[in-house]
Design a protein around this motif. Structure first.
Motif, mmCIF file in Angstrom:
data_model
loop_
_atom_site.group_PDB
_atom_site.id
_atom_site.type_symbol
_atom_site.label_atom_id
_atom_site.label_comp_id
_atom_site.label_asym_id
_atom_site.label_seq_id
_atom_site.Cartn_x
_atom_site.Cartn_y
_atom_site.Cartn_z
ATOM 1 N N ARG A 1 17.705 -6.859 -10.150
ATOM 2 C CA ARG A 1 16.373 -6.247 -10.091
ATOM 3 C C ARG A 1 15.635 -6.522 -11.394
ATOM 4 N NH1 ARG A 1 13.511 -1.881 -11.729
ATOM 5 N NH2 ARG A 1 11.955 -1.049 -10.267
ATOM 6 N N THR A 2 14.546 -7.280 -11.322
ATOM 7 C CA THR A 2 13.756 -7.617 -12.511
ATOM 8 C C THR A 2 12.558 -6.703 -12.683
ATOM 9 O OG1 THR A 2 12.360 -9.205 -11.311
ATOM 10 C CG2 THR A 2 14.424 -10.032 -12.258
ATOM 11 N N GLY A 3 12.151 -6.015 -11.594
ATOM 12 C CA GLY A 3 10.936 -5.218 -11.647
ATOM 13 C C GLY A 3 9.715 -5.999 -11.218
ATOM 14 N N ASN A 4 9.873 -7.324 -11.040
ATOM 15 C CA ASN A 4 8.803 -8.189 -10.544
ATOM 16 C C ASN A 4 9.039 -8.405 -9.049
ATOM 17 O OD1 ASN A 4 7.139 -10.381 -9.810
ATOM 18 N ND2 ASN A 4 7.168 -11.194 -11.896
ATOM 19 N N ALA A 5 8.156 -7.848 -8.218
ATOM 20 C CA ALA A 5 8.378 -7.862 -6.768
ATOM 21 C C ALA A 5 8.490 -9.273 -6.220
ATOM 22 C CB ALA A 5 7.249 -7.106 -6.063
ATOM 23 N N SER A 6 7.657 -10.197 -6.730
ATOM 24 C CA SER A 6 7.677 -11.562 -6.202
ATOM 25 C C SER A 6 9.006 -12.255 -6.487
ATOM 26 C CB SER A 6 6.526 -12.382 -6.801
ATOM 27 O OG SER A 6 6.663 -12.490 -8.209
ATOM 28 N N GLY B 180 3.247 2.594 -11.649
ATOM 29 C CA GLY B 180 4.109 1.651 -10.932
ATOM 30 C C GLY B 180 5.455 1.418 -11.578
ATOM 31 N N VAL B 181 5.713 2.062 -12.727
ATOM 32 C CA VAL B 181 6.995 1.891 -13.422
ATOM 33 C C VAL B 181 7.816 3.158 -13.252
ATOM 34 C CG1 VAL B 181 8.110 1.489 -15.646
ATOM 35 C CG2 VAL B 181 5.985 0.305 -15.086
ATOM 36 N N SER B 182 9.074 3.017 -12.895
ATOM 37 C CA SER B 182 9.917 4.176 -12.614
ATOM 38 C C SER B 182 10.482 4.817 -13.878
ATOM 39 C CB SER B 182 11.073 3.765 -11.684
ATOM 40 O OG SER B 182 11.842 2.729 -12.278
ATOM 41 N N GLU B 183 10.573 4.066 -14.977
ATOM 42 C CA GLU B 183 11.165 4.579 -16.200
ATOM 43 C C GLU B 183 10.107 4.742 -17.291
ATOM 44 O OE1 GLU B 183 14.212 1.908 -17.341
ATOM 45 O OE2 GLU B 183 15.458 2.262 -15.566
ATOM 46 N N GLN B 184 10.320 5.769 -18.125
ATOM 47 C CA GLN B 184 9.436 5.964 -19.258
ATOM 48 C C GLN B 184 9.778 4.972 -20.373
ATOM 49 O OE1 GLN B 184 9.751 10.136 -20.335
ATOM 50 N NE2 GLN B 184 7.957 10.640 -19.106
ATOM 51 N N VAL B 185 8.751 4.557 -21.107
ATOM 52 C CA VAL B 185 8.959 3.609 -22.204
ATOM 53 C C VAL B 185 8.328 4.167 -23.466
ATOM 54 C CG1 VAL B 185 9.044 1.600 -20.683
ATOM 55 C CG2 VAL B 185 6.844 2.330 -21.602
ATOM 56 N N PHE B 186 8.857 3.751 -24.609
ATOM 57 C CA PHE B 186 8.302 4.165 -25.897
ATOM 58 C C PHE B 186 7.153 3.236 -26.281
ATOM 59 C CE2 PHE B 186 12.596 5.933 -26.114
ATOM 60 C CZ PHE B 186 12.352 7.197 -26.633
ATOM 61 N N LEU B 187 6.211 3.786 -27.032
ATOM 62 C CA LEU B 187 5.139 2.943 -27.549
ATOM 63 C C LEU B 187 5.741 1.891 -28.485
ATOM 64 C CD1 LEU B 187 2.264 5.467 -28.423
ATOM 65 C CD2 LEU B 187 2.365 3.869 -26.513
ATOM 66 N N PRO B 188 5.385 0.623 -28.304
ATOM 67 C CA PRO B 188 5.959 -0.424 -29.164
ATOM 68 C C PRO B 188 5.281 -0.447 -30.534
ATOM 69 C CG PRO B 188 4.435 -1.395 -27.586
ATOM 70 C CD PRO B 188 4.499 0.076 -27.254
#
Length: 414
Positions: A204-209, A363-371
Motif C-alpha cells: 500500500r503506497t497511498g497512491n490509488a493509481s 484524504g489521509v488516514s494518519e496524522q503527520v507532523f509539520l515538516p
C-alpha cells in the motif's frame, strides 16, 4: 576601535527604552524569519523527498533521444532527402545487450541499479478482468532502488524468489477482486500468454493509481510471458546524491546510447514552482527584518540629533569623520548581534513548537507532523539578513553624523 565602541555602548545604554524596542524588533524578526523559512523549506524538502525517494532518480528506457539516421540521409548528407511512409523494422523491443550495459552502470560510484521489464497484462479472477501494469523484477536489486518493500503490508518481495509463479499486488487491486494472500488468479499478457499466479505479497503506497494498477513478478517470469527472452526495457537507478542525477544521467546516456531521464528533467515544472515559492517566502520574511530596521534607524537618527553637540566636541578633539561613522555603525552592529543571538534562540524554540504540531490532511488516514528543516544554512541566513538590515539602518545616521561641522555647531552653541 576601542574608544569608538565604548562611545557606541554609552549611547545605547543612555537610551535604554528605544534600544530595547529596536532589539525586540530584531529578535522577533529573526525568530519569525527562522520559523517561517524553516517550515517552508521543511515542506519543500519533504515534498522533494517523497518525489525523489518514491521514484527512481534516473530511468533508462529502451528508446533513443533522437531517431536513428536513415541510410539515405547518411548517403546524401547535403542532398534534399525526404522519406515518407517508412515502417520501422519489426524487432523484439528492449535494451539490447542489457547485461553489459548494466555492468557499465554498476561500475559508476554511488549508483544502485535494477533491471526491470514492464508490460501490460490483464488480471482475471472469478469472471472479473482488470488491466494492470506487470513489472518483472529481481527482488534483491529492486529493494535497493525502490521503497516498495517498505510499503508491504503482507508478504514480501523476497517471496517471489521462493515462488516463481508468485505475484505482488496493491491493496486497492486486492480490494477490487476481494483477494488475499495465497489466493490464485490468472494473468494474461499482451502477447497472449496466460499463467495462473499466486498472490505472495500486498503493498500500500497511498497512491490509488499505483495500488490499483501496479503488480510485480519475477523478471524471468515476465520475460517468458511477454516473449522477450534476455531483455529488459528499463533500468531504475538510485544515487547516493540525488541532486547529481542530471549529470549522471547524461554520463549514462553518452556511454550506452539509451535514453536516460533524471528526476530533475522529469520534474522541471514542479521544481520551477518551488523556486518561485522560495522567492516569495524569502521576500515576505525579509520584509519583517526590514520593518525592524526602521526602529534602529529611528533610534540612531534621534541619537545623532541629540548628540550633535557631543559629536562636534569629539571632532574638535581630533576624531575624524570615519571615527564618528564607526561609532554609529558599531551601534547598529551591537543591536544586530544581540538581537540575532536572542532571535536565534527564540526562533529555535518556535521551530521546536511547530515540529510538535500534528495535522491530518484531507484524504489521509494518519496524522503527520509539520515538516521543519533544521539546516544550519537557515540560522546563518537569518543572522546575515538581520546584520545586513541593522548595518544598512545605521549607515544613513552614521553618514549624517560624520558630516557634522564642529565649528558651526560650537559657534551656534556659544
Amino acid at each position: 576601535m576601542r574608544i569608538q565602541l565604548q562611545v557606541a555602548l554609552t549611547h545605547l545604554t543612555g537610551r535604554r527604552r528605544q534600544t530595547l524596542v529596536s532589539l525586540i524588533g530584531v529578535v522577533l524578526g529573526v525568530a519569525f524569519f527562522l520559523a517561517v523559512s524553516s517550515l517552508m523549506r521543511g515542506s519543500e524538502q519533504d515534498f522533494i523527498k517523497r518525489l525523489v525517494d518514491n521514484s527512481p532518480h534516473i530511468t533508462v528506457s529502451d528508446e533513443v533521444r533522437r531517431p536513428r539516421t536513415q541510410p539515405a540521409e547518411q548517403r546524401w548528407t547535403d542532398g534534399a532527402v525526404r522519406i515518407r511512409s517508412l515502417k520501422p523494422q519489426t524487432e523484439t523491443r528492449g535494451i539490447r545487450g542489457y547485461r553489459k550495459k548494466l555492468a557499465l552502470i554498476e561500475a559508476i560510484p554511488g549508483v544502485r541499479v535494477a533491471p526491470v521489464l514492464i508490460g501490460s497484462a490483464v488480471l482475471t479472477f472469478a469472471g472479473r478482468e482488470e488491466g494492470v501494469t506487470l513489472s518483472g523484477i529481481v527482488p534483491k536489486t529492486m529493494k535497493t532502488v525502490s521503497t516498495i518493500q517498505d510499503k508491504m503490508v503482507e508478504g514480501s518481495l523476497d517471496a517471489l524468489d521462493v515462488n516463481p509463479n508468485g505475484i505482488v499486488i496493491g491493496t486497492g487491486l486486492a480490494e477490487k477482486f476481494n483477494l488475499g494472500l495465497g489466493r490464485n488468479l490468472t494473468v494474461v499478457a499482451a502477447s497472449g500468454a496466460s499463467r495462473a499466479m499466486k498472490v505472495v505479497g500486498l503493498f500500500r503506497t497511498g497512491n490509488a493509481s499505483v495500488d490499483e494498477t501496479q503488480t510485480f513478478t519475477l523478471l524471468k517470469r515476465a520475460q517468458v510471458m511477454f516473449e522477450r527472452p534476455n531483455r529488459v526495457n528499463r533500468f531504475l537507478i538510485q544515487l547516493d546524491d540525488a541532486y547529481a542525477a542530471r549529470a549522471v544521467a547524461q554520463r549514462i546516456e553518452a556511454a550506452i546510447g539509451d535514453k536516460s531521464v533524471s528526476w530533475v528533467e522529469a520534474s522541471e515544472d514542479i521544481l520551477s514552482v518551488l523556486v518561485v515559492r522560495n522567492i516569495i517566502m524569502y521576500s515576505v520574511v525579509s520584509a519583517i527584518l526590514i520593518v525592524a530596521s526602521f526602529g534602529i534607524y529611528n533610534t540612531l537618527s534621534t541619537i545623532v540629533l541629540e548628540k550633535t553637540h557631543d559629536i562636534a566636541i569629539l571632532k574638535s578633539m581630533g576624531f575624524h569623520a570615519r571615527d564618528i561613522r564607526l561609532i554609529f555603525l558599531f551601534e547598529g552592529v551591537v543591536i544586530g548581534l544581540i538581537g540575532s543571538l536572542f532571535g536565534l534562540v527564540l526562533g529555535a524554540g518556535l521551530m521546536h513548537a511547530l515540529s510538535q504540531v500534528q495535522i491530518k490532511p484531507p484524504g489521509v488516514s494518519e496524522q503527520v507532523f509539520l515538516p521543519i528543516w533544521w539546516g544550519a544554512q537557515q540560522f546563518a541566513l537569518a543572522t546575515a539578513f538581520a546584520m545586513a538590515s541593522c548595518i544598512l539602518a545605521a549607515y544613513l545616521p552614521a553618514r549624517r553624523a560624520g558630516r557634522v561641522h564642529p565649528v558651526e555647531i560650537l559657534r551656534g552653541a556659544a
